[in-house]
Write a protein that holds these residues in place. Structure first.
Motif, PDB file in Angstrom:
ATOM      1  N   GLY A 256       0.841  -1.194   0.000  1.00 18.96           N
ATOM      2  CA  GLY A 256       0.000   0.000   0.000  1.00 18.96           C
ATOM      3  C   GLY A 256       0.867   1.232   0.000  1.00 18.96           C
ATOM      4  N   ASP A 257       0.237   2.397   0.115  1.00 17.46           N
ATOM      5  CA  ASP A 257       0.951   3.677   0.111  1.00 17.46           C
ATOM      6  C   ASP A 257       0.581   4.498   1.330  1.00 17.46           C
ATOM      7  OD1 ASP A 257       2.163   3.205  -2.294  1.00 17.46           O
ATOM      8  OD2 ASP A 257       1.440   5.016  -3.280  1.00 17.46           O
ATOM      9  N   SER A 258       1.556   5.177   1.906  1.00 18.13           N
ATOM     10  CA  SER A 258       1.296   6.168   2.946  1.00 18.13           C
ATOM     11  C   SER A 258       2.555   6.990   3.167  1.00 18.13           C
ATOM     12  CB  SER A 258       0.889   5.501   4.267  1.00 18.13           C
ATOM     13  OG  SER A 258       0.538   6.479   5.227  1.00 18.13           O
ATOM     14  N   ALA A 259       2.390   8.313   3.247  1.00 18.57           N
ATOM     15  CA  ALA A 259       3.523   9.207   3.500  1.00 18.57           C
ATOM     16  C   ALA A 259       3.103  10.269   4.504  1.00 18.57           C
ATOM     17  CB  ALA A 259       4.002   9.852   2.206  1.00 18.57           C
ATOM     18  N   LEU A 260       3.936  10.483   5.504  1.00 17.37           N
ATOM     19  CA  LEU A 260       3.684  11.488   6.535  1.00 17.37           C
ATOM     20  C   LEU A 260       4.512  12.728   6.236  1.00 17.37           C
ATOM     21  CD1 LEU A 260       2.389  12.146   9.350  1.00 17.37           C
ATOM     22  CD2 LEU A 260       4.505  11.277  10.352  1.00 17.37           C
ATOM     23  N   VAL A 261       3.855  13.892   6.196  1.00 20.63           N
ATOM     24  CA  VAL A 261       4.522  15.153   5.900  1.00 20.63           C
ATOM     25  C   VAL A 261       4.498  16.021   7.153  1.00 20.63           C
ATOM     26  CG1 VAL A 261       4.539  17.212   4.440  1.00 20.63           C
ATOM     27  CG2 VAL A 261       3.774  15.015   3.493  1.00 20.63           C
ATOM     28  N   GLU A 262       5.678  16.411   7.659  1.00 30.13           N
ATOM     29  CA  GLU A 262       5.793  17.289   8.814  1.00 30.13           C
ATOM     30  C   GLU A 262       6.441  18.589   8.361  1.00 30.13           C
ATOM     31  OE1 GLU A 262       7.101  14.863  12.506  1.00 30.13           O
ATOM     32  OE2 GLU A 262       7.755  13.689  10.777  1.00 30.13           O
TER      33      GLU A 262
ATOM     34  N   GLY B 297       5.475  22.810  12.279  1.00 26.08           N
ATOM     35  CA  GLY B 297       4.741  21.832  13.071  1.00 26.08           C
ATOM     36  C   GLY B 297       3.448  21.344  12.451  1.00 26.08           C
ATOM     37  N   GLY B 298       3.161  21.745  11.202  1.00 27.31           N
ATOM     38  CA  GLY B 298       1.977  21.224  10.521  1.00 27.31           C
ATOM     39  C   GLY B 298       2.172  19.763  10.149  1.00 27.31           C
ATOM     40  N   VAL B 299       1.063  19.017  10.081  1.00 28.47           N
ATOM     41  CA  VAL B 299       1.129  17.574   9.794  1.00 28.47           C
ATOM     42  C   VAL B 299       0.094  17.219   8.725  1.00 28.47           C
ATOM     43  CG1 VAL B 299       0.897  15.251  10.728  1.00 28.47           C
ATOM     44  CG2 VAL B 299       1.876  17.055  12.150  1.00 28.47           C
ATOM     45  N   TYR B 300       0.557  16.518   7.693  1.00 29.62           N
ATOM     46  CA  TYR B 300      -0.331  16.039   6.625  1.00 29.62           C
ATOM     47  C   TYR B 300      -0.010  14.574   6.354  1.00 29.62           C
ATOM     48  CZ  TYR B 300      -1.086  21.022   5.867  1.00 29.62           C
ATOM     49  OH  TYR B 300      -1.390  22.350   6.044  1.00 29.62           O
ATOM     50  N   LEU B 301      -1.028  13.843   5.937  1.00 28.22           N
ATOM     51  CA  LEU B 301      -0.858  12.434   5.594  1.00 28.22           C
ATOM     52  C   LEU B 301      -1.361  12.213   4.176  1.00 28.22           C
ATOM     53  CD1 LEU B 301       0.171   9.863   7.050  1.00 28.22           C
ATOM     54  CD2 LEU B 301      -2.211   9.330   7.590  1.00 28.22           C
ATOM     55  N   ILE B 302      -0.515  11.630   3.340  1.00 29.25           N
ATOM     56  CA  ILE B 302      -0.885  11.326   1.958  1.00 29.25           C
ATOM     57  C   ILE B 302      -1.094   9.823   1.851  1.00 29.25           C
ATOM     58  CG2 ILE B 302      -0.189  11.475  -0.465  1.00 29.25           C
ATOM     59  CD1 ILE B 302       1.647  13.811   0.350  1.00 29.25           C
ATOM     60  N   ASP B 303      -2.351   9.408   1.785  1.00 29.34           N
ATOM     61  CA  ASP B 303      -2.756   8.003   1.803  1.00 29.34           C
ATOM     62  C   ASP B 303      -2.421   7.368   3.160  1.00 29.34           C
ATOM     63  OD1 ASP B 303      -3.929   7.982  -0.695  1.00 29.34           O
ATOM     64  OD2 ASP B 303      -2.111   7.351  -1.730  1.00 29.34           O
ATOM     65  N   GLY B 304      -3.043   6.203   3.423  1.00 30.80           N
ATOM     66  CA  GLY B 304      -2.853   5.590   4.740  1.00 30.80           C
ATOM     67  C   GLY B 304      -2.692   4.095   4.729  1.00 30.80           C
ATOM     68  N   GLY B 305      -2.447   3.508   3.544  1.00 36.26           N
ATOM     69  CA  GLY B 305      -2.279   2.063   3.489  1.00 36.26           C
ATOM     70  C   GLY B 305      -3.575   1.324   3.779  1.00 36.26           C
ATOM     71  N   GLY B 306      -3.500   0.013   3.805  1.00 35.08           N
ATOM     72  CA  GLY B 306      -4.678  -0.817   4.058  1.00 35.08           C
ATOM     73  C   GLY B 306      -4.523  -2.169   3.398  1.00 35.08           C
TER      74      GLY B 306
ATOM     75  N   GLY C 262      -6.549   2.997   5.710  1.00 39.05           N
ATOM     76  CA  GLY C 262      -5.887   3.512   6.906  1.00 39.05           C
ATOM     77  C   GLY C 262      -6.363   4.903   7.279  1.00 39.05           C
ATOM     78  N   ILE C 263      -6.604   5.750   6.270  1.00 35.02           N
ATOM     79  CA  ILE C 263      -7.119   7.091   6.528  1.00 35.02           C
ATOM     80  C   ILE C 263      -8.499   7.013   7.170  1.00 35.02           C
ATOM     81  CG2 ILE C 263      -7.919   9.227   5.444  1.00 35.02           C
ATOM     82  CD1 ILE C 263      -4.942   9.081   5.345  1.00 35.02           C
ATOM     83  N   GLU C 264      -9.355   6.162   6.619  1.00 34.42           N
ATOM     84  CA  GLU C 264     -10.715   6.028   7.141  1.00 34.42           C
ATOM     85  C   GLU C 264     -10.700   5.524   8.579  1.00 34.42           C
ATOM     86  OE1 GLU C 264     -12.596   3.524   4.281  1.00 34.42           O
ATOM     87  OE2 GLU C 264     -12.363   4.979   2.657  1.00 34.42           O
ATOM     88  N   GLU C 265      -9.796   4.597   8.904  1.00 29.58           N
ATOM     89  CA  GLU C 265      -9.670   4.117  10.278  1.00 29.58           C
ATOM     90  C   GLU C 265      -9.194   5.227  11.203  1.00 29.58           C
ATOM     91  OE1 GLU C 265      -8.273  -0.403   8.940  1.00 29.58           O
ATOM     92  OE2 GLU C 265      -6.898   0.945   9.998  1.00 29.58           O
ATOM     93  N   LEU C 266      -8.280   6.036  10.703  1.00 30.35           N
ATOM     94  CA  LEU C 266      -7.637   7.059  11.527  1.00 30.35           C
ATOM     95  C   LEU C 266      -8.589   8.186  11.909  1.00 30.35           C
ATOM     96  CD1 LEU C 266      -4.694   7.163  12.482  1.00 30.35           C
ATOM     97  CD2 LEU C 266      -4.213   8.736  10.617  1.00 30.35           C
ATOM     98  N   LEU C 267      -9.604   8.435  11.079  1.00 24.88           N
ATOM     99  CA  LEU C 267     -10.533   9.543  11.325  1.00 24.88           C
ATOM    100  C   LEU C 267     -11.248   9.407  12.658  1.00 24.88           C
ATOM    101  CD1 LEU C 267     -12.107   9.955   7.762  1.00 24.88           C
ATOM    102  CD2 LEU C 267     -10.226  11.252   8.782  1.00 24.88           C
ATOM    103  N   ALA C 268     -11.417   8.168  13.133  1.00 28.63           N
ATOM    104  CA  ALA C 268     -12.098   7.933  14.411  1.00 28.63           C
ATOM    105  C   ALA C 268     -11.141   7.963  15.594  1.00 28.63           C
ATOM    106  CB  ALA C 268     -12.828   6.597  14.368  1.00 28.63           C
ATOM    107  N   GLU C 269      -9.839   8.052  15.337  1.00 27.18           N
ATOM    108  CA  GLU C 269      -8.845   7.918  16.403  1.00 27.18           C
ATOM    109  C   GLU C 269      -8.127   9.213  16.758  1.00 27.18           C
ATOM    110  OE1 GLU C 269      -8.480   5.196  18.064  1.00 27.18           O
ATOM    111  OE2 GLU C 269      -9.739   3.911  16.820  1.00 27.18           O
ATOM    112  N   ILE C 270      -8.044  10.146  15.839  1.00 29.14           N
ATOM    113  CA  ILE C 270      -7.239  11.348  16.052  1.00 29.14           C
ATOM    114  C   ILE C 270      -7.881  12.513  15.302  1.00 29.14           C
ATOM    115  CG2 ILE C 270      -5.683  11.003  14.064  1.00 29.14           C
ATOM    116  CD1 ILE C 270      -3.362  11.811  15.950  1.00 29.14           C
TER     117      ILE C 270
END
Length: 771
Positions: free
Chosen positions: A520-526, A530-539, A586-594
């Motif tokens: 899968g694909d996922s990349a964390l951008v910091e 201090g801004g944080v972005y996530l490009i895709d979340g795997g799965g 992974g993004i959809e799962e994360l929406l309920a956690e953070i």
């Protein structure tokens, strides 16, 4: 020298650290050279103490260097079919649909070898007895190390157990088993297996999992039950530790006293009982540590000498690390030792200060202070390994721990009795079942207070020093009536606070981490501010008519540990390149956690449920869309076209959002699963990029030579799963990347790939250094 074992333990840790980090030879020599003249300079240091310390150091070097050396006994057999034969060296455990056990290899391709592998069979119905000799065909693979920030280092975990490789079998049909020779250890393991079967037979699954955990150190408890113990802050009771050994110790001494056994016989009887318990629980380091301390206590009393808890703790540490040097890096070892160390150092002084300033402490106050000391001691290791600080544990432990002790005593008596008198098992096990239900109820109740669980990364050195300094201050170790003590505390604390505050003001580089989420694909951008972005979340994508397997959510196994390890509590925005599970799940799962500020999708995105929800704003992006982070980072969308239409799942790949990130003179291109048609559509107008996230996991339908030539990247990152069934990345794509002159990093071989830049320079590192 009052406590030579403390110094022996310290130099042993130094030897292991030098070996683990591959230090050059001259660093090994510095310590003994420095130790030799100490008895001549300091008259209080006896030569025998210096010799003891030096001997422990040299032994430490001798045992640690082979363990942490680069040579592996199975390295020449990696990923090659082979005929394997060996002895079952552990009690097989069922974990979901799998059976797992340790195999002590004797032969590979009919050649004699020595070493252990972890064998996983994709069936839960196969049963093998410890000591049985198994023969089968399979492939030995190299265990995975820490593949992501905050991830679990499975290779180091196995190394600490003396295991050098792993074998995965689809089923147990092709395994030939025959009885092995008798061994006392395997006889005890077989007894453990029988006790485990008794628990499964006479208790409900939750009760059985709890009782097997505290009695045998069995970790196959139900995931939901395990989660409730973790959220209640009492998960430590499920792992055999000093707490359990303490109850065994008390039970044995009580029985010896009731039987009128003379004190001089207590030590050998206790040693035999603890040795049996150590074997029964699989030689857990925390059990060995606690057992050695108990034996030192009883032995010291037997020869009328004062017991020194610090010396006893360090003696246990020296013994464990000389046999298993890699235990120094294990969470269990660190938590066990730090908890005992904090109790030894701070419990009595805090109890004295409480009595001096408030009142005589009762049972509740004493228990609270004990729990506080243990929590304080384990805090650094808990944050480093688990990124969690559980405040509800201060209360939950007061109720759960005593009940677990009572349950352990009942289980120690009733479960073995049931093995001899099965007909009476229902009656014998009734009290233990009642206690287990009570403990499960309490942990479930305390787990509701999850808002008291804090998540953050490891403590910095300055934070650790502040915590230690404050602990010593409130425990009365510093005499503040003295000017020197006041001066030290008055200077040290503000200076450390200034370091923490000053560090937070330093401008950080742009940091992009291509996470290893498997296939899968996922990349964390910091961003620098201090801004944080996530490009895709795997799965986990399901193909064709294949059954969907029960797997740990990708958010739980990868994304949340990464965010917690980096002390990230909020994401400003998430980009979903297209609606396929290996990118979006992974993004959809994360929406309920953070908390998430905004969701960005392409004009062809087709998940109506996500688009229609009203909790988090959704912004649809298309070619020409541009975003600014406010600190110099810009996002530009190169594809798809702006016409708004939801495409079917089979059309989503070439509707992937192509995202270009720019910071200073450096740029990054994220291509989702876009293939040749998209590359051809944008290649003429496409600017160059320094870093390319290779399209579609390196499939043969993307990353053409023309595309690479126009893009001219210096780094190409392929996000791809180990042993995937698609043959990704393909030979053609790897050849194209090599011909372009770009450095290629792959998450299947390199783990997470981290890139950071100040807008001019570009730096790269991978979590696993393998090309």
């Amino acid at each position: 020298m009052k406590r030579p074992l403390i110094y022996a333990f310290a130099v042993l840790c130094c030897a292991i650290l030098l070996a683990a980090f591959g230090a050059p030879f001259f660093l090994y020599v510095l310590l003994p050279v420095g130790l030799m003249p100490i008895p001549l300079i300091f008259k209080k240091v006896r030569p025998v103490s210096a010799v003891l310390i030096l001997a422990v150091y040299m032994l430490g070097c001798a045992v640690a260097i082979p363990v942490f050396g680069n040579e592996n006994p199975f390295e020449g057999f990696w990923e090659h079919p082979a005929s394997l034969s060996g002895v079952v060296d552990s009690v097989p455990s069922q974990e979901g649909e799998k059976t797992r056990f340790v195999l002590k290899l004797q032969e590979i391709n009919h050649m004699s070898v020595s070493g252990k592998v972890m064998v996983t069979v994709a069936e839960d119905s196969v049963t093998y007895m410890p000591g049985e000799v198994l023969s089968f065909d399979g492939e030995i693979s190299e265990p995975a190390g820490r593949r992501n920030p905050g991830g679990f280092d499975y290779a180091l975990y196995l190394k600490a157990k003396g295991i050098d490789g792993q074998v995965y079998l689809k089923n147990g049909e092709a395994i030939t088993a025959k009885p092995g020779s008798f061994s006392p250890i395997y006889a005890v393991y077989s007894m453990r297996q029988r006790l485990s079967e008794i628990c499964d037979q006479f208790f409900t699954p939750p009760q059985s999992g709890l009782i097997k955990g505290i009695l045998l150190g069995d970790s196959t408890i139900d995931d939901e039950v395990k989660a409730s113990f973790r959220e209640a802050g009492v998960s430590h009771v499920l792992a055999i530790s000093g707490l359990h050994v303490g109850y065994v110790y008390a039970l044995v001494l009580w029985l010896l006293a009731r039987l009128g056994v003379r004190r001089r016989y207590h030590l050998p009887v206790l040693a035999a009982c603890l040795l049996f318990y150590i074997t029964l629980t699989g030689f857990s380091p925390s059990v060995i540590r606690a057992a050695l301390m108990c034996l030192a206590l009883v032995g010291g009393r037997g020869i009328t000498e004062t017991y020194d808890a610090l010396n006893g703790l360090c003696l246990a540490g020296v013994v464990i690390l000389l046999f298993q040097p890699a235990q120094l890096f294990m969470a269990g070892f660190q938590l066990s030792f730090s908890a005992v160390l904090a109790i030894v150092l701070f419990y009595k002084p805090l109890l004295y200060e409480y009595e001096r300033h408030i009142k005589t402490p009762g049972a509740v106050a004493s228990s609270l202070l004990l729990t506080f000391c243990a929590t304080l001691g384990t805090m650094p290791a808990s944050l480093y390994h688990f990124h969690t600080l559980n405040l509800v544990a201060l209360i939950s432990n007061l109720l759960v721990v005593p009940l677990v002790g009572v349950l352990l005593v009942f289980a120690l008596i009733t479960v073995p009795l049931t093995a001899f008198i099965p007909a009476a098992g229902g009656l014998l096990c009734l009290p233990a079942a009642f206690l287990a239900d009570g403990i499960l109820f309490l942990t479930n109740l305390f787990s509701k207070f999850s808002w008291l669980v804090l998540h953050r990364g490891a403590m910095t050195l300055a934070e650790l020093l502040i915590m230690v300094l404050v602990a010593f201050l409130i425990s009365g170790y510093f005499n503040l009536n003295k000017k020197s003590a006041r001066y030290f505390a008055g200077v040290s604390l503000p200076l450390l606070l200034l370091v923490i505050f000053g560090t937070s003001l330093v401008r950080q580089p742009l940091r992009i981490t291509f996470l290893d989420v498997g296939q899968g694909d996922s990349a964390l951008v910091e961003t620098p501010s201090g801004g944080v972005y996530l490009i895709d979340g795997g799965g986990y994508e399901t193909y064709g008519n294949a059954l969907r397997k029960e797997r740990t959510p990708i958010s739980e196994s990868v994304l949340l540990p990464v965010l917690y390890a980096k002390s990230i509590r909020r994401i400003d925005g998430v980009f979903i390149s297209h609606n396929h599970a290996d990118h979006a799940q992974g993004i959809e799962e994360l929406l309920a956690e953070i908390p998430v500020g905004r969701i960005y999708v392409s004009s062809k995105y087709n998940n109506e449920t996500l688009l229609s929800q009203n909790k988090i704003p959704v912004e649809v992006l298309a070619k020409g869309s541009a975003l600014e982070s406010g600190d110099g980072l810009s996002f530009e969308v190169l594809w798809p076209e702006s016409k708004r239409e939801m495409l079917a799942d089979e059309e989503q790949n070439d509707a992937s959002m192509l995202l270009r990130l720019c910071y200073g003179s450096r740029s990054f291109l994220f291509t989702g699963d876009a293939g040749f048609p998209v590359e051809e559509a944008i290649v003429r107008s496409m600017p160059e990029a320094d870093v390319l996230k290779v399209g579609h996991h390196g499939s043969r339908f993307s990353t053409s030579p023309e595309f690479l030539k126009k893009l001219n990247p210096s780094l190409a990152v392929i996000s791809v799963g180990r042993y995937n069934s698609f043959g990704h990345p393909t030979y053609e794509v790897l050849e194209n990347i090599e011909a372009s002159g770009a450095v290629c990093k792959r998450t299947d071989k390199n783990g997470a790939v981290e890139v950071w830049t100040n807008g001019k320079d570009l730096s790269v590192r991978s979590y696993i250094d393998k090309d």
